[in-house]
Design a protein around this motif. Structure first.
Motif, PDB file in Angstrom:
ATOM      1  N   VAL A  34       1.353  17.501  58.501  1.00 14.22           N
ATOM      2  CA  VAL A  34       2.146  17.267  59.709  1.00 14.22           C
ATOM      3  C   VAL A  34       1.266  16.738  60.825  1.00 14.22           C
ATOM      4  CG1 VAL A  34       3.609  18.323  61.461  1.00 14.22           C
ATOM      5  CG2 VAL A  34       3.821  19.030  59.066  1.00 14.22           C
ATOM      6  N   SER A  35       0.075  17.314  60.970  1.00 17.27           N
ATOM      7  CA  SER A  35      -0.843  16.874  62.015  1.00 17.27           C
ATOM      8  C   SER A  35      -1.256  15.422  61.817  1.00 17.27           C
ATOM      9  CB  SER A  35      -2.083  17.772  62.026  1.00 17.27           C
ATOM     10  OG  SER A  35      -3.000  17.355  63.003  1.00 17.27           O
ATOM     11  N   GLY A  38       1.914  13.329  62.422  1.00 17.54           N
ATOM     12  CA  GLY A  38       2.745  13.780  63.529  1.00 17.54           C
ATOM     13  C   GLY A  38       2.969  12.765  64.625  1.00 17.54           C
ATOM     14  N   VAL A  49       0.153  19.346  68.314  1.00 19.54           N
ATOM     15  CA  VAL A  49      -0.570  18.847  67.138  1.00 19.54           C
ATOM     16  C   VAL A  49      -1.662  19.817  66.701  1.00 19.54           C
ATOM     17  CG1 VAL A  49      -2.129  17.034  66.322  1.00 19.54           C
ATOM     18  CG2 VAL A  49      -0.033  16.430  67.527  1.00 19.54           C
ATOM     19  N   ILE A  52       0.023  23.629  65.117  1.00 24.11           N
ATOM     20  CA  ILE A  52       1.174  23.539  64.222  1.00 24.11           C
ATOM     21  C   ILE A  52       1.386  24.829  63.447  1.00 24.11           C
ATOM     22  CG2 ILE A  52       2.065  22.366  62.166  1.00 24.11           C
ATOM     23  CD1 ILE A  52       0.735  19.811  63.307  1.00 24.11           C
ATOM     24  N   ALA A  81      10.222  17.583  60.630  1.00 26.24           N
ATOM     25  CA  ALA A  81       8.931  17.646  59.934  1.00 26.24           C
ATOM     26  C   ALA A  81       8.946  18.647  58.784  1.00 26.24           C
ATOM     27  CB  ALA A  81       7.834  18.017  60.924  1.00 26.24           C
TER      28      ALA A  81
END
Length: 215
Positions: A34-35, A38, A49, A52, A81
């Motif tokens: 995700v980071s 993102g 960020v 998370i 996400a």
């Protein structure tokens, strides 16, 4: 790489959630995915960020003690996400998760994430809740909604997908719970959950009333 701090683990344990090393590794890997994507896909805000795990992944897991997850069908509406669907799917391999998202790029990310995590119990679809309900009907034991929306709107989206005895789980702030009464035809319980920042959060656990279910 995002890593889980001891304080967070202790707080989760106090809330009845214990995670082994393998599960933690998968959750941390997902947080890294995700980071990494993102910013380009607008999956999380820029301020989130670097947090998370605490702000999104572990917040998703606060629903674990609230319902029975074993061998159930779960629909995550507005998955974005993948919160809360993917963290829940990682920890509940016997449940079947359907992640519903209207933005095609985010669905592509969800597909990538579930593939890399090896989540055979999870499918991501490019659709909205209304269209899915027309195709599938009421098949879900549990509907989760963590996206920001009103209680009335959330329950209206969930209802056509939900079995009569099913449950809807809404992540909300305490302020929203106080401002928005549970609509007619539903009953709800409020469960305050651990918040790792200054905002009071909780989960509104909603069931249809007996009379509504019998119709």
């Amino acid at each position: 790489m995002q890593q889980t701090g001891r304080n967070t683990l202790d707080a989760l344990k106090a809330g009845g959630i214990q995670l082994g090393a393998e599960l933690l590794s998968s959750l941390e890997y997902y947080a890294d995915l995700v980071s990494l994507r993102g910013k380009t896909l607008n999956l999380v805000s820029a301020s989130d960020v670097t947090r998370i795990l605490d702000r999104h992944v572990f917040d998703s897991l606060t629903a674990l003690p609230l319902v029975v997850w074993e061998d159930c069908d779960v629909v995550d509406i507005g998955s974005g996400a993948g919160f809360p669907g993917i963290p829940l799917a990682i920890t509940q391999p016997s449940a079947r998760f359907l992640l519903v998202e209207r933005t095609r790029k985010r669905v592509a990310f969800l597909m990538q994430a579930t593939r890399e995590l090896g989540l055979s119990n999870t499918i991501a679809v490019w659709a909205d809740a209304e269209t899915l309900a027309l195709k599938r009907g009421a098949f879900a034991d549990t509907v989760t909604i963590r996206a920001v929306t009103s209680t009335n709107e959330a329950l209206a989206l969930a209802a056509p997908l939900l079995k009569p005895t099913g449950v809807v789980i809404l992540w909300q702030t305490a302020d929203q719970y106080e401002r928005e009464p549970t609509p007619i035809g539903w009953t709800a319980k409020w469960q305050a959950v651990l918040s790792l920042d200054s905002i009071e959060r909780g989960i509104r656990v909603c069931h249809r009333t007996v009379s509504d279910s019998a119709e």
